[in-house]
Write a protein that holds these residues in place. Structure first.
Motif, PDB file in Angstrom:
ATOM      1  N   GLY A 127       0.450  -1.449  -0.342  1.00  6.57           N
ATOM      2  CA  GLY A 127      -0.066  -0.338  -0.308  1.00  6.57           C
ATOM      3  C   GLY A 127       1.329   1.457  -0.079  1.00  6.57           C
ATOM      4  N   CYS A 128       1.355   1.373  -0.805  1.00  8.46           N
ATOM      5  CA  CYS A 128       2.565   2.925  -1.025  1.00  8.46           C
ATOM      6  C   CYS A 128       1.969   3.902  -0.897  1.00  8.46           C
ATOM      7  N   TRP A 129       0.156   3.977  -1.634  1.00  9.56           N
ATOM      8  CA  TRP A 129       0.322   5.540  -0.927  1.00  9.56           C
ATOM      9  C   TRP A 129      -0.417   5.512   0.965  1.00  9.56           C
ATOM     10  N   ASP A 130      -0.373   4.474   1.877  1.00  9.15           N
ATOM     11  CA  ASP A 130      -0.397   4.855   2.844  1.00  9.15           C
ATOM     12  C   ASP A 130       0.294   5.257   3.300  1.00  9.15           C
ATOM     13  N   GLU A 131       1.885   4.240   2.901  1.00  7.12           N
ATOM     14  CA  GLU A 131       2.968   4.783   3.492  1.00  7.12           C
ATOM     15  C   GLU A 131       3.367   6.033   2.810  1.00  7.12           C
ATOM     16  N   ALA A 132       2.858   6.462   1.499  1.00  4.85           N
ATOM     17  CA  ALA A 132       3.127   8.154   1.685  1.00  4.85           C
ATOM     18  C   ALA A 132       2.763   8.908   2.205  1.00  4.85           C
ATOM     19  N   THR A 185       4.073   8.795   5.697  1.00  6.42           N
ATOM     20  CA  THR A 185       5.150   9.727   5.925  1.00  6.42           C
ATOM     21  C   THR A 185       5.109  11.292   5.767  1.00  6.42           C
ATOM     22  N   LEU A 186       3.778  11.530   4.537  1.00 10.11           N
ATOM     23  CA  LEU A 186       4.377  12.945   4.888  1.00 10.11           C
ATOM     24  C   LEU A 186       3.169  13.742   6.246  1.00 10.11           C
ATOM     25  N   THR A 187       1.959  12.476   6.485  1.00 10.78           N
ATOM     26  CA  THR A 187       1.519  13.025   8.277  1.00 10.78           C
ATOM     27  C   THR A 187       2.904  13.455   9.281  1.00 10.78           C
ATOM     28  N   GLY A 188       3.884  12.547   9.213  1.00 11.74           N
ATOM     29  CA  GLY A 188       4.592  12.371  10.281  1.00 11.74           C
ATOM     30  C   GLY A 188       5.438  13.455   9.813  1.00 11.74           C
ATOM     31  N   ILE A 189       6.002  13.715   8.601  1.00 10.02           N
ATOM     32  CA  ILE A 189       6.967  15.343   8.003  1.00 10.02           C
ATOM     33  C   ILE A 189       6.107  16.497   8.594  1.00 10.02           C
ATOM     34  N   LEU A 190       4.303  16.543   8.691  1.00 11.21           N
ATOM     35  CA  LEU A 190       3.739  17.363   9.011  1.00 11.21           C
ATOM     36  C   LEU A 190       3.761  17.981  10.821  1.00 11.21           C
ATOM     37  N   SER A 191       3.689  17.104  11.346  1.00 15.96           N
ATOM     38  CA  SER A 191       3.749  16.858  12.418  1.00 15.96           C
ATOM     39  C   SER A 191       5.114  17.081  13.155  1.00 15.96           C
ATOM     40  N   THR A 192       5.940  17.604  12.484  1.00 14.35           N
ATOM     41  CA  THR A 192       6.964  18.553  13.222  1.00 14.35           C
ATOM     42  C   THR A 192       6.988  19.869  13.450  1.00 14.35           C
ATOM     43  N   VAL A 233       8.645  21.060   2.549  1.00 14.52           N
ATOM     44  CA  VAL A 233       7.704  20.091   2.999  1.00 14.52           C
ATOM     45  C   VAL A 233       8.084  18.501   2.328  1.00 14.52           C
ATOM     46  N   GLY A 234       7.762  19.592   0.769  1.00 14.41           N
ATOM     47  CA  GLY A 234       7.748  18.636  -0.749  1.00 14.41           C
ATOM     48  C   GLY A 234       9.447  17.490  -1.215  1.00 14.41           C
ATOM     49  N   ALA A 235      10.338  18.485  -0.453  1.00 21.80           N
ATOM     50  CA  ALA A 235      11.686  18.067  -1.047  1.00 21.80           C
ATOM     51  C   ALA A 235      11.879  16.808   0.259  1.00 21.80           C
ATOM     52  N   GLU A 236      11.350  17.146   1.792  1.00 27.75           N
ATOM     53  CA  GLU A 236      11.126  15.996   2.519  1.00 27.75           C
ATOM     54  C   GLU A 236      10.362  15.135   1.979  1.00 27.75           C
ATOM     55  N   LEU A 237       9.650  15.137   1.335  1.00 24.27           N
ATOM     56  CA  LEU A 237       8.204  13.727   0.881  1.00 24.27           C
ATOM     57  C   LEU A 237       9.080  13.131  -0.373  1.00 24.27           C
ATOM     58  N   ILE A 238      10.080  13.354  -0.838  1.00 27.96           N
ATOM     59  CA  ILE A 238      10.535  13.013  -2.215  1.00 27.96           C
ATOM     60  C   ILE A 238      11.793  12.615  -2.004  1.00 27.96           C
ATOM     61  N   ARG A 239      12.391  13.678  -1.302  1.00 28.60           N
ATOM     62  CA  ARG A 239      13.115  12.465  -0.477  1.00 28.60           C
ATOM     63  C   ARG A 239      13.417  11.328   0.539  1.00 28.60           C
ATOM     64  N   SER A 240      12.638  11.070   0.789  1.00 34.40           N
ATOM     65  CA  SER A 240      12.384  10.030   1.928  1.00 34.40           C
ATOM     66  C   SER A 240      11.528   8.764   0.661  1.00 34.40           C
ATOM     67  N   MET A 297       8.841   8.918  -0.867  1.00 33.97           N
ATOM     68  CA  MET A 297       7.400   8.133  -1.316  1.00 33.97           C
ATOM     69  C   MET A 297       6.661   8.716  -2.275  1.00 33.97           C
ATOM     70  N   ALA A 298       7.755   9.947  -2.842  1.00 28.66           N
ATOM     71  CA  ALA A 298       7.057  10.773  -4.067  1.00 28.66           C
ATOM     72  C   ALA A 298       8.596  10.874  -4.741  1.00 28.66           C
ATOM     73  N   MET A 299       7.399  11.406  -6.179  1.00 28.71           N
ATOM     74  CA  MET A 299       8.737  12.340  -6.978  1.00 28.71           C
ATOM     75  C   MET A 299       8.515  13.223  -7.301  1.00 28.71           C
ATOM     76  N   ALA A 300       9.726  13.877  -8.393  1.00 29.28           N
ATOM     77  CA  ALA A 300       9.859  15.219  -8.847  1.00 29.28           C
ATOM     78  C   ALA A 300       8.621  14.942  -9.599  1.00 29.28           C
ATOM     79  N   PHE A 301       7.589  15.877  -9.995  1.00 28.60           N
ATOM     80  CA  PHE A 301       6.588  15.564 -11.016  1.00 28.60           C
ATOM     81  C   PHE A 301       7.011  16.646 -11.417  1.00 28.60           C
ATOM     82  N   VAL A 302       8.285  16.599 -13.088  1.00 26.95           N
ATOM     83  CA  VAL A 302       9.063  17.322 -14.083  1.00 26.95           C
ATOM     84  C   VAL A 302       8.252  18.074 -14.879  1.00 26.95           C
ATOM     85  N   GLU A 303       6.788  17.559 -15.159  1.00 27.52           N
ATOM     86  CA  GLU A 303       6.015  18.311 -16.085  1.00 27.52           C
ATOM     87  C   GLU A 303       5.299  19.432 -15.391  1.00 27.52           C
ATOM     88  N   GLN A 304       5.701  19.554 -14.093  1.00 21.73           N
ATOM     89  CA  GLN A 304       5.218  20.984 -13.507  1.00 21.73           C
ATOM     90  C   GLN A 304       6.045  21.789 -13.264  1.00 21.73           C
TER      91      GLN A 304
END
Length: 166
Positions: A67-72, A75-82, A110-117, A119-126
């Motif tokens: 369940g990669c969505w759940d883990e992502a 992970t985001l919840t953990g980052i936001l809890s700081t 926040v985005g960099a931390e999520l990608i660094r973990s 659990m997300a990737m750079a959306f280079v289209e954007q």
């Protein structure tokens, strides 16, 4: 009386740009409402330049379903809890009243931390702001980049599964 009204109007016009600028930044406790979308106060913010697995998307590690969505999202919840998030918003709201934003907690992006973990990737289209951070996660073999993990890029998954997200 007319002079007071003119003076009040003048002050309002001077304050208007500052008020508009303030409306493009939201600050406060944040919570994850998706793997790459947060809520700060009443504002939903899509992390700009970031893409994470979709809620209906599953990944595998070896032969096991993951369940990669759940883990992502966790992970985001953990980052936001700081701490409190400060998001600089861009663009107009989408039909779901979400806006894109770059969010920070202190000096951490926040985005960099999520990608660094991993659990997300750079959306280079954007934007390619996070490409180097994604390279770090790939090199470290963490999250989605761990040995034996298989997944579809979220943008490819959405293309094949229209309506299966958000």
């Amino acid at each position: 009386m007319v002079r007071r009204f003119a003076w009040l109007l003048y002050l309002m016009l001077l304050a208007a740009p500052a008020m508009a600028q303030d409306a493009d930044v939201v600050t406060g406790p944040a919570r994850a409402i998706d793997a790459d979308i947060i809520m700060v106060g009443t504002q939903r913010v899509i992390l700009y330049g970031v893409d994470a697995p979709e809620r209906s998307q599953f990944c595998t590690v070896g032969t096991k379903k993951w369940g990669c969505w759940d883990e992502a999202r966790n992970t985001l919840t953990g980052i936001l809890s700081t701490g409190e998030a400060t998001c600089t918003l861009s663009g107009e709201p989408d039909p779901f009243h979400r806006r894109y934003g770059v969010c920070k907690i202190g000096d951490k992006d926040v985005g960099a931390e999520l990608i660094r973990s991993g659990m997300a990737m750079a959306f280079v289209e954007q934007a390619d702001d996070y490409s180097a951070v994604e390279d770090e996660a790939r090199t470290a073999a963490v999250g989605l980049w761990q040995k034996g993990a298989k997944f579809d890029m979220p943008w490819a998954w959405r293309k094949r599964n229209p309506g299966g997200f958000r």
